[in-house]
Structures are given as C-alpha cells and as structure tokens.
Scaffold this active site. Structure first.
Site, PDB file in Angstrom:
ATOM      1  CE  LYS A   1     -23.535 -17.317  25.961  1.00 26.13           C
ATOM      2  NZ  LYS A   1     -22.803 -18.235  26.862  1.00 26.13           N
TER       3      LYS A   1
ATOM      4  CB  SER B   1     -24.758 -21.666  26.554  1.00 28.96           C
ATOM      5  OG  SER B   1     -23.860 -20.796  27.236  1.00 28.96           O
TER       6      SER B   1
ATOM      7  CB  SER C   1     -20.865 -21.831  27.776  1.00 30.99           C
ATOM      8  OG  SER C   1     -21.917 -22.688  28.137  1.00 30.99           O
TER       9      SER C   1
HETATM   10  N1  GLN Z   1     -23.470 -27.058  29.789  1.00 28.68           N
HETATM   11  C1  GLN Z   1     -23.409 -26.386  31.050  1.00 28.68           C
HETATM   12  C2  GLN Z   1     -24.803 -26.058  31.533  1.00 28.68           C
HETATM   13  O1  GLN Z   1     -25.691 -26.319  30.816  1.00 28.68           O
HETATM   14  C3  GLN Z   1     -22.559 -25.149  30.960  1.00 28.68           C
HETATM   15  C4  GLN Z   1     -23.221 -24.006  30.334  1.00 28.68           C
HETATM   16  C5  GLN Z   1     -22.392 -22.758  30.413  1.00 28.68           C
HETATM   17  O2  GLN Z   1     -21.187 -22.810  30.602  1.00 28.68           O
HETATM   18  N2  GLN Z   1     -23.067 -21.627  30.331  1.00 28.68           N
HETATM   19  O3  GLN Z   1     -25.003 -25.569  32.593  1.00 28.68           O
END
Ligand code: GLN
Length: 483
Positions: free
Chosen positions: A76, A151, A175
C-alpha cells in the site's frame, strides 16, 4: 501462474517448478495488461522486482528456504519505500521519494519477498471506497462499476484480480477488512502494536495498524509472519514473541465458543448479508463450535466517537505537511502564511481537508471536553464491552459490512453515508483488537465478508477459524470474470 496462492508459490519455488524471476515477469506482464481497467497501482517497481527476484532465486540455489523467499507482493502506498515514490494517494506527496524503508517493507524484503509496486489507496487512508485518491478511483474486479472498498482498495483489487497473490494494507477503521469483504479476500487487522508502524505514514496513530490482504487465511498467516514483531523504532510496538501463525491453522474447532452480538443484526444490515452470516455460523457449528448470543451495548456510539478521534489525530499528524519539509509546495508564495495556506489547500483533497477541519475543531479549547474527551470515554466503554464478551466467548462473529460494494460515485455527495458503512469494523480499532474478514458468499454477484474478532494477540485463533472454514467452503476460491 497467476492463480497460485502464496502457499502454492512457495511449494512451486521449493520444488523448482519455476523461478521467482519467471513468476515476477509473468505477473508484471499481467499487471500491464489488466491494471488499466482497475487502476490498482500508483507505481510499478519493475527494476526492483526483477533484481529482488533474481536475488531470491540465488538464495534458493544456495539452499535457503522460506515461504516468502521469491514471493511477489505489493505495498500500500503509505509504506515508505526507499528511493521510490510514497504518495499516500495524495497530490501532497506526489513527488515524495521516501529516504528509508518502513520496518514492514524492510522485514518483508529481508524475508525475500519481491515488491512489484505500490498500490492505490484513499488519500491519507481516509475513506471506505478508494475514490478519494489523487490518482483516481480503483474499480472492483467483481463489477467494474462498483467500488473495491477502501482505503486499501488498490491492494484488494490487485489481489482479487489475480495480479499478484498478496499485498500489505493498513486498517484504521476497517481499511483491510472492508475491502477484503468487497473483493472476496481474506484480510487481517492485527492487534494494535503487533506490526510496526515505523515508516507507515500516519493517519490516526492510536488506531492505525498494518496487516495482510490475501485470498486465504493460510496466505495471511504467511504474510503476517513476515510483517509482525517488536520494533524499537515504534514506541507502541509490543515486545511479545511472534507465534508460528502457519502452525496455528490446523487446530480443531471442537468446543470453540463463538459469540454473535445481537446488536449486529439491527436495521441497516442487508438481510441477504444477514442470511449469509447465519450460514457461516451454521458451517462453523458443524465443525464443533458452540454458538452464543452476546451483547455489545455501546456499539451504537462507536461511529461518532471514531469520527472525532480519527480526525483529531489526523489534524495533528497532517500538520507536518506544511509546504516546507515534505512534498507539494505552492507556486510563488507571498509570505509564510500564504505558503502554508496554499500548499495545504492545493496539496490536500476535499476529504482530507474536511477531516483536518473536524479534528482541529474537536481539539480546540472549549470543545475538547465536549468532543474529544467524550469520544475517548466512549472508546473505553467499547473496549469494556469486548472485555466482558471475551469472558464468555473465544471469538466474536458477524458481518464485515452492512451492505455489499456500492456503485462508484453513489456516496460522493454524502460523506456521512460512507462513514456509516464502517459500523462493524471500527470498534476493533477503538479497542485495539485483532479482526479478520473472510469470504462468505455473494449478493447480486458481489462478494460478502464475515468478520471474526478475537482477544489481544489471538491472530492465530482468527487464522485457525478462517482456515478451517475455508477447508469446508469454496467462496474464497471464486474468481471474478475476466480476471
Ligand atoms: N473508513 C474509515 C475512515 O475513513 C477507515 C479508514 C481506514 O481504516 N484507513 O476513516
């Protein structure tokens, strides 16, 4: 070659059926051919990959072995990679080449893994759809009109489309698990502190945790083994021995107590997903597990608490991007304030700016007690709920997401609608607990995930349950059409 799992690749390399170089070339060609449909990579690292593959082949020829030696993966794009663009999905870091490797990157490289590239992601890991990336949205290989989740959507789409067997990802509020659910993968968020955050660009430091995304629990065990462990460079990394995760896969589930929280099945959950979750419960019961209804009474408060704490930490973490030290700098600043304002205004996208404003507001004098402190108290209640539940059960099971992957653009005008989709995943981050999502069926041709949660440091238990389930189901073997 692209259909092989990490475990199959390890066997093939050990048996000299193919070399890492051959496999790497085949996968790079496949990425070049298919990724334009998905947009799952921000950068490809062909040269690095080929040199790592050759080095791995040489190490094997010298008698070395290891499940990751010569295995192709991707990171990532928030894991720092020395000399390689590390963008975090943001215009702010489009020109940033990290001066060092993240601990996770260095550990996996030392184990012989081959880095094919850096995967697309929501900007600064903020999002649940992978639509906020500066490099454009990622498409779901199961239906190119739908989001892959976020994400870590790039890692998920690439693995689901068989562009590579596994990838690293991070999970601040879901995410890893949510994109795993949306793309028919197995994804594991470890216990907070299990995997070093050093060199992982911070979103919300008390919630962020790196982990593996792969097709099977067996492969997650292999990749986690290479990622986990104490790191003196990360003060929140925990000095606990790392168990042999692959050895934990084969335990019997006889007598395993599985808790199913009644709050998970309220309004908002797609009834077709509820049915698939119940099917997975029945399958585990057949394997000897004992099912118990439990309660997590504070779950309803978790989303508002998370969406105060995460932006608060983000507003602090992202203050380092000031146009002076890292990344993007605006043209012709008139003075220092103008430099800050325009560099940040032009370098950050809308969702990141929204979070910074919410976070700065929640932390400001006069509002701190009402929002941030309150949210921290809720965080403790959420943790207490889990501690009470784990006195009665060994594993908690439920849906990973309330709905399957939505259409691209469907939630763009309503950020809160997207936040609500995190309802089942964020509690594990608030409590620091490990969680896993595994494939459990399909709704309208789109994958559905079941989430398992375990007590601290019981990643092996999660992998064990998921592996036993996968030995007795074939959802995880389904491949998206066209890939
Ligand atoms: N959807 C959550 C956020 O937008 C989690 C994102 C993540 O786990 N990086 O904060």
């Amino acid at each position: 070659m692209h259909h092989m799992t990490l475990a199959e690749i390890a066997r093939g390399l050990a048996d000299k059926k193919f070399s890492s170089e051959e496999l790497t070339k085949a996968l790079l060609a496949r990425i070049a051919q298919l990724d334009p449909q998905l947009n799952s990579f921000i950068s490809l690292t062909e040269e690095l990959a080929l040199s790592q593959a050759k080095a791995a082949d040489a190490r094997r020829a010298n008698g070395e072995s290891g499940a990751l030696l010569g295995a192709p993966i991707a990171h990532k794009d928030l894991f720092c990679t020395k000399g390689i663009r590390t963008s975090c999905g943001s215009k702010m870091l489009d020109n940033f080449k990290a001066p060092y490797d993240a601990t996770v990157v260095a550990k996996l490289a030392a184990a012989g893994a081959v880095t094919l590239g850096k995967t697309n992601m929501d900007e600064f890991a903020m999002g649940s759809a992978n639509e906020s990336s500066y490099y454009g949205a990622v498409k779901n290989p199961w239906n190119l009109e739908h989001v892959p989740g976020g994400s870590s959507g790039g890692s998920a789409a690439a693995v689901a489309a068989r562009l590579l067997p596994a990838a690293t990802a991070t999970d601040t509020g879901g995410s890893i698990r949510q994109p795993a659910a949306f793309t028919n993968l197995t994804g594991l968020k470890p216990t907070y502190g299990r995997v070093s955050r050093w060199g992982m660009i911070a979103y919300a430091s008390s919630l962020d945790q790196g982990g593996p995304l792969a097709r099977t629990a067996e492969d997650c065990a292999i990749l986690l083994q290479g990622m986990a462990g104490f790191d003196p460079n990360d003060s929140t990394s925990i000095d606990e021995p790392v168990p042999d995760y692959s050895a934990s896969l084969n335990g019997s589930l006889q007598g395993l107590r599985i808790g199913v929280p009644k709050e998970y099945f309220g309004a908002g959950l797609d009834p077709r997903i509820a049915e698939l979750v119940h099917n997975s419960v029945k399958a585990l019961e057949k394997l000897g597990a004992v099912i118990k209804e439990i309660s997590l009474p504070n779950m309803q408060h978790a989303i508002p608490a998370y969406y105060v704490i995460a932006p608060a930490e983000a507003s602090s973490n992202l203050s380092r991007f000031d146009g002076v030290r890292f990344g993007y700098r605006c043209e012709n600043p008139q003075n220092l304030v103008d430099l800050y304002k325009r560099s940040r205004g032009e370098g950050f996208g809308a969702e990141v700016q929204r979070r910074i404003m919410v976070g700065a507001y929640a932390l400001s004098a006069g509002y701190y007690d009402a929002y941030y402190l309150k949210a921290q108290k809720i965080r403790r209640l959420v943790k207490n709920d889990f501690m009470a539940a784990f006195n009665e059960v060994d594993i908690i099971l439920g849906p990973t997401t309330p709905n399957p992957a939505w259409k691209l653009g469907a939630k763009n005008s309503d950020p809160v609608a997207e936040y609500l989709e995190d309802v089942y995943t964020i509690t594990a981050n608030l409590a620091g607990l490990p969680g896993l999502s595994m494939p459990a069926g399909f709704v309208d041709g789109l994958p559905v995930g079941v989430q398992l949660l375990a007590p601290y440091f019981q990643e092996g238990r999660l992998l064990n349950v998921a592996h036993q389930y996968q030995l007795n189901s074939d959802w995880h073997t389904r491949t998206p059409t066209g890939f």
